[in-house]
Design an enzyme around this catalytic site. Structure first.
Site, short mmCIF file in Angstrom:
data_model
loop_
_atom_site.label_atom_id
_atom_site.label_comp_id
_atom_site.label_asym_id
_atom_site.label_seq_id
_atom_site.Cartn_x
_atom_site.Cartn_y
_atom_site.Cartn_z
N HIS A 96 1.21 -1.54 -0.19
CA HIS A 96 -0.10 -0.26 0.37
C HIS A 96 1.15 1.46 0.29
O HIS A 96 1.97 1.14 1.05
CB HIS A 96 -1.00 0.78 1.45
CG HIS A 96 -2.05 -0.95 1.44
ND1 HIS A 96 -2.11 -2.54 2.03
CD2 HIS A 96 -3.23 -1.12 1.31
CE1 HIS A 96 -2.38 -3.08 2.40
NE2 HIS A 96 -3.22 -2.48 2.05
N ASP A 131 1.95 1.88 3.43
CA ASP A 131 2.64 0.95 3.89
C ASP A 131 4.93 1.40 3.46
O ASP A 131 5.92 1.06 4.63
CB ASP A 131 3.22 -0.50 3.33
CG ASP A 131 1.51 -0.97 3.77
OD1 ASP A 131 1.04 -0.73 3.92
OD2 ASP A 131 1.90 -1.54 2.88
C1 XUL Z 1 -7.96 -6.56 4.45
C2 XUL Z 1 -6.64 -6.85 3.11
C3 XUL Z 1 -5.81 -5.59 2.15
C4 XUL Z 1 -5.44 -6.26 0.53
C5 XUL Z 1 -5.42 -5.22 0.42
O1 XUL Z 1 -8.59 -6.84 4.50
O2 XUL Z 1 -7.27 -8.02 2.37
O3 XUL Z 1 -4.81 -5.83 2.54
O4 XUL Z 1 -5.53 -6.92 0.45
O5 XUL Z 1 -5.81 -3.25 0.54
#
Ligand code: XUL
Ligand code: CO
Length: 445
Positions: free
Chosen positions: A105, A108
């Site tokens: 992300h 992150d």
């Molecule tokens: C949350 C989830 C996230 C997504 C990316 O449950 O799976 O980590 O994969 O935002």
């Protein structure tokens, strides 16, 4: 890497040692270069490590503080320095584990700044830093995404927020995250609808929120084409958590949403095992549903806990569950831009740094063994043959005329009366088919 900048001291390059190895820091099944069904294992599975659970999360939960030994998370008064340190640790881990991809992300890799401009500058700096590590290690980006759920402004959703200014901030953030993903050569871009849902219907206008979400996704599609991003856009279904109800509930719900809003052909699905079980489905169901709709994109591999009703994100350890998912994926032609991302986190008591290796190695061996079983199921064609024969009548004249629209209800009534159609039920052979799956798992070597 040696010396002061090495974080995983005592762990070297993880290599394949074969099923009889007792060394927990070796692969027993994952042999990257081994050719299975015409492709290297590495190219079939396209494994990725996730940045967030592995390097950002401290081990905190809703009842307590962080527990994990994560020295790179010591921020001090230099948030960007800490981000660089965290990234060095992450790439040391990716390289030692030998997985070809990672996922992140925006937040992150780069922390929020005091102003939108500072936030953007930090992300740009960390994208440059990542490009350097990627060039040095050969690790690639399976997908990037934007964190549209942590900041308090997103409490009532991002695209589905009642305030259009929040929508605007989210749009700006996704534009930047998509550009960052593009700059790093990402194979996909993921949209997980973190808080795109509701807590109570008493304050929620469902029709408006659906229209807002559709508009948002159209804008992302338009931006993808504008900047020339060649990767695939993926929506990741989840039924709930953090919101009581999440709009991208499951594969079938998202398929309907994409159809309703003219987005089919532009967006596919990223399916997560634990999200499937939270939705009351098996992972097999979600993967097969996506494949049937032509929406198979990528996988977030993990597992839930059958006794807990929340997203525990544990490392996968069921060869059978992964075999069934991979069977559907291989039968649909295998991954194209997608792959297997371990959206997995350690238990809070697994505090040691090398526990990250134990979790990933076990998970990787599970999916590698599942690949062998799934490939052998595809190769012998036993399941496919049975399924084909089960529907053989539909390839005959009666089935064809029903499907092509030439028979009406009245025609069928006449045919039943005149031809005396009186079909006898046939066995679905579920237990036999389950035995076939077990046999392929037992013999996969
Ligand atoms: C949350 C989830 C996230 C997504 C990316 O449950 O799976 O980590 O994969 O935002
Ligand atoms: Co996920």
């Amino acid at each position: 890497m040696t010396g002061a900048d090495e974080f995983f001291t005592g762990v070297g390059q993880i290599s394949y040692a074969g099923p009889d190895s007792d060394d927990p820091l070796t692969f027993r099944w994952y042999d990257a270069d081994r050719v299975v069904a015409g492709k290297r294992m590495e190219d079939h599975l396209r494994l990725a490590v996730c940045y967030w659970h592995s390097f950002v999360w401290s081990g905190s939960d809703v009842f307590g503080a962080g527990t994990l030994d994560r020295p790179w998370n010591a921020v001090g008064d230099d948030p960007l320095g800490a981000a660089r340190q965290k990234m060095a640790a992450a790439f040391e881990f990716f390289a030692k584990l030998g997985t070809p991809f990672f996922c992140f992300h925006d937040r992150d890799i780069a922390p929020d700044g005091a102003t939108p401009a500072e936030t953007a500058a930090r992300l740009d700096a960390m994208v440059d830093e990542a490009a350097g590590h990627m060039a040095r290690t050969g690790v690639r980006l399976l997908w990037g995404t934007a964190n549209l759920f942590s900041h308090p402004r997103y409490a009532a959703g991002a695209a589905t927020n009642p305030d259009p200014e929040v929508f605007a901030v989210a749009a700006a953030q996704v534009a930047h995250a998509l550009e960052a993903t593009h700059a790093l050569g990402g194979a996909n871009y993921v949209l997980w609808g973190g808080r795109e849902g509701y807590e109570t219907l008493l304050n929620t206008d469902l029709a408006r929120e659906e229209a807002q979400l559709a508009r948002f996704i159209h804008m992302v599609v338009e931006h993808k084409h504008r900047i020339g991003f060649q990767g695939t856009l993926l929506i990741e279904p989840k039924p709930a958590e953090p919101t009581k109800h999440q709009y991208d509930h499951d594969a079938a719900t998202v398929a309907g949403f994409l159809d309703r809003h003219g987005l089919a052909g532009e967006v596919r699905l990223n399916l997560e095992a634990n999200h499937a079980t939270l939705a009351g489905h098996s992972f097999h169901h979600e993967v097969a549903t996506a494949a049937a709709a032509g929406l198979l994109g990528s996988i977030d591999a993990n597992r839930g806990d059958a006794q807990n009703g929340w997203d525990t994100d544990q490392f996968p350890n069921s060869v059978e569950e992964c075999t069934l998912a991979l069977y559907e994926i291989l039968s649909a032609g295998g991954f194209t831009t997608g792959g297997i991302n371990f959206d997995t986190k350690l238990r809070r008591q697994s505090m040691a740094r090398d526990d990250l290796f134990h979790g990933h190695i076990g998970a990787i061996d599970t999916v590698a063994r599942a690949l062998l079983a799934a490939a052998s199921l595809v190769e012998t064609g036993e399941l496919a043959r049975f399924r084909h024969e089960r529907y053989a009548g539909w390839d005959g004249p009666l089935g064809a005329r029903i499907l092509d629209g030439s028979h009406t209800l009245v025609d069928l009534r006449d045919r039943v009366d005149e031809d005396g159609i009186d079909p006898s039920p046939r066995s679905g052979r579920q237990e036999l088919l389950e035995q076939i799956v077990s046999r392929h798992i037992e013999r996969a070597r």
